[in-house]
Design a protein around this motif. Structure first.
Motif, mmCIF file in Angstrom:
data_model
loop_
_atom_site.group_PDB
_atom_site.id
_atom_site.type_symbol
_atom_site.label_atom_id
_atom_site.label_comp_id
_atom_site.label_asym_id
_atom_site.label_seq_id
_atom_site.Cartn_x
_atom_site.Cartn_y
_atom_site.Cartn_z
ATOM 1 N N ALA A 1 0.825 -1.207 0.000
ATOM 2 C CA ALA A 1 0.000 0.000 0.000
ATOM 3 C C ALA A 1 0.862 1.261 0.000
ATOM 4 C CB ALA A 1 -0.925 -0.005 1.221
ATOM 5 N N GLY A 2 1.869 1.307 0.869
ATOM 6 C CA GLY A 2 2.739 2.472 0.925
ATOM 7 C C GLY A 2 3.589 2.618 -0.324
ATOM 8 N N GLY A 3 4.150 1.502 -0.809
ATOM 9 C CA GLY A 3 5.004 1.561 -1.988
ATOM 10 C C GLY A 3 4.261 1.992 -3.234
ATOM 11 N N ALA A 4 3.029 1.518 -3.415
ATOM 12 C CA ALA A 4 2.252 1.888 -4.598
ATOM 13 C C ALA A 4 1.983 3.382 -4.625
ATOM 14 C CB ALA A 4 0.942 1.113 -4.624
ATOM 15 N N ARG A 5 1.639 3.964 -3.481
ATOM 16 C CA ARG A 5 1.377 5.397 -3.429
ATOM 17 C C ARG A 5 2.654 6.202 -3.598
ATOM 18 N NH1 ARG A 5 -2.316 2.533 -1.814
ATOM 19 N NH2 ARG A 5 -4.492 3.214 -1.822
ATOM 20 N N LEU A 6 3.753 5.691 -3.090
ATOM 21 C CA LEU A 6 5.031 6.354 -3.316
ATOM 22 C C LEU A 6 5.379 6.362 -4.793
ATOM 23 C CD1 LEU A 6 7.783 7.543 -2.524
ATOM 24 C CD2 LEU A 6 8.576 5.214 -2.131
ATOM 25 N N GLY A 7 5.182 5.214 -5.494
ATOM 26 C CA GLY A 7 5.512 5.158 -6.916
ATOM 27 C C GLY A 7 4.751 6.189 -7.721
ATOM 28 N N ALA A 8 3.449 6.362 -7.418
ATOM 29 C CA ALA A 8 2.658 7.371 -8.119
ATOM 30 C C ALA A 8 3.177 8.777 -7.817
ATOM 31 C CB ALA A 8 1.191 7.242 -7.726
#
Length: 461
Positions: free
Chosen positions: A336-343
């Motif tokens: 969850a955290g990594g996906a939002r960071l990537g965006a």
């Protein structure tokens, strides 16, 4: 001073509110050279602490996600490794790391409340040290996910396979199943995955409390002597091993913009997480040493042995359930955290622009999730087919996360004032020591830093 951002600023540039951080050169806010500064980015929540439209996380779901990040599958094996290194004195190492994790957790909560954004620690780095440091910090976390998430799934799957006698093929199937379930839950949205994790966290906490309570009557005072058979050097080695149990605050910082009220809910969730983790970790450490005695240092499955004291023949299935809950909770939070960071990275020019879709609070970053799923799947296949052990995967991940944590708390030490700054200084000193302990694995974040700087430079052009 940075130029003002039109509309809703991103976390990577723009001006910080007076009183939240020091202005001008003292605050170290990023001088805008990325796309976000020109107003192109719209995913962040640049003015700290105000509720973000579409963000729905409250204290309960936030606490569950934080617990998933901190209380990971490492707790299945770490009591054994710590006892092997320090004997009964490993309890001192547990207590010391719990005490030192308080300033780290509170620092990330304070920064997330003031600068809520999917960039997390990268957002903090941009405001304190500039966009290049932000890009590097973001790359460290984002590309640690495809390494650390499969490792976490493998730990849990291996524990379940051992408890239920499923063998190597069963462990591989369970690894793939855990990864698929976590990615599917995140594609369904953070409200769904956060709600599911709230239920799982409650079940896990109840299970661990029951395990400790059932085992405590079997504690024998003689198992605590000699207390430090390997001296205080053994306690230091145990603390180095136990570091794996105390990462996770940097993962939650990427979810700060998803809280309905980051200033209140994130801090409350952090305090609750610290309290729950403290009780569970110390209870498990004392029970492991006091009940198992010398077996704590020789058995790789101490939780299973503890459960046998109170659950008898049900110990196998109960242990398998605990392993599934621990593993899913950890990988769900990091995905969850990594996906939002990537965006957020794509929004600000540090990753390809198409990945920026879903960067706004309340949205689902499907493209960033898909990239993480592909990379995680590829590494899982490579690890299974080549026989790469868990140790290098865990250490490479820890080196990257330690680097992220170090930059995040150092940024807080520069941006915050008063008590917040003093807490951040303590957290910075603590993480610097842990970062140095990563040794040659620091080459992994060093390589990612080079890539992050090259890509971000190209994005700014």
């Amino acid at each position: 001073m940075p130029r003002a951002v039109s509309g809703q600023g991103t976390g990577w540039s723009g001006t910080a509110s007076p009183g939240e951080c020091r202005g001008g050169a003292e605050g170290g806010a990023a001088t805008g050279s990325g796309a976000a500064e020109s107003g192109a980015g719209s995913g962040g929540a640049g003015t700290g602490g105000s509720p973000a439209p579409g963000a729905r996380l409250g204290t309960g779901q936030g606490t569950a996600l934080l617990l998933g990040g901190v209380l990971g599958p490492g707790v299945l094996a770490l009591p054994h490794l710590a006892a092997a290194a320090a004997g009964p004195a490993s309890i001192v190492a547990w207590a010391a790391l719990l005490a030192l994790s308080v300033p780290v957790g509170l620092t990330f909560a304070a920064m997330g409340g003031r600068f809520p954004d999917g960039g997390g620690a990268a957002t903090f780095a941009a405001r304190a040290f500039g966009p290049r440091t932000a890009a590097v910090t973001g790359w460290w976390f984002y590309f640690a996910i495809p390494v650390g998430v499969p490792a976490g799934a493998m730990i849990g799957a291996g524990y379940v396979a051992s408890a239920l006698g499923l063998g190597g093929t069963g462990a591989v199937a369970l690894t793939c199943g855990l990864l698929a379930a976590a990615f599917a839950a995140n594609h369904a949205g953070l409200r769904f995955s956060g709600g599911a994790q709230l239920l799982l966290a409650a079940l896990l906490a109840a299970l661990l409390v029951a395990a400790v309570a059932a085992a405590l009557p079997a504690v024998r005072p003689g198992n605590f002597t000699p207390f430090a058979p390997h001296g205080w050097e053994g306690v230091a080695r145990a603390a180095g091993v136990l570091f794996f149990a105390f990462v996770g605050w940097e993962a939650a910082s990427h979810l700060s913009a998803e809280f309905a009220d980051p200033r209140r809910h994130l801090v409350r969730a952090t305090v609750l997480t610290l309290a729950v983790v403290g009780v569970l970790y110390l209870g498990l450490a004392v029970a492991t040493v006091g009940v198992l005695g010398p077996r704590a240092a020789t058995s790789p499955v101490p939780l299973a042995l503890l459960l046998q004291e109170g659950a008898g023949s049900l110990a196998g299935p109960v242990t398998a359930g605990a392993a599934v809950l621990l593993s899913f909770g950890a990988i769900n939070t990091y995905i969850a955290g990594g996906a939002r960071l990537g965006a957020a990275l794509a929004r600000d020019g540090a990753l390809p622009a198409p990945l920026a879709r879903g960067a706004a609070p309340g949205q689902v970053p499907h493209r960033s999730l898909a990239l993480l799923a592909v990379l995680s799947g590829a590494l899982t296949v490579a690890a299974v087919t080549s026989g790469i052990g868990l140790d290098p995967l865990m250490r490479a991940t820890s080196a990257c996360l330690a680097a992220v944590t170090a930059v995040g708390v150092a940024a807080a030490a520069r941006l915050l004032s008063g008590t917040g700054r003093r807490i951040a200084v303590v957290a910075t000193a603590f993480t610097a020591v842990l970062l140095a302990a990563c040794g040659p694995y620091l080459l992994v974040p060093a390589g990612l830093a080079a890539g992050g700087m090259l890509i971000s430079r190209g994005g700014r052009r």
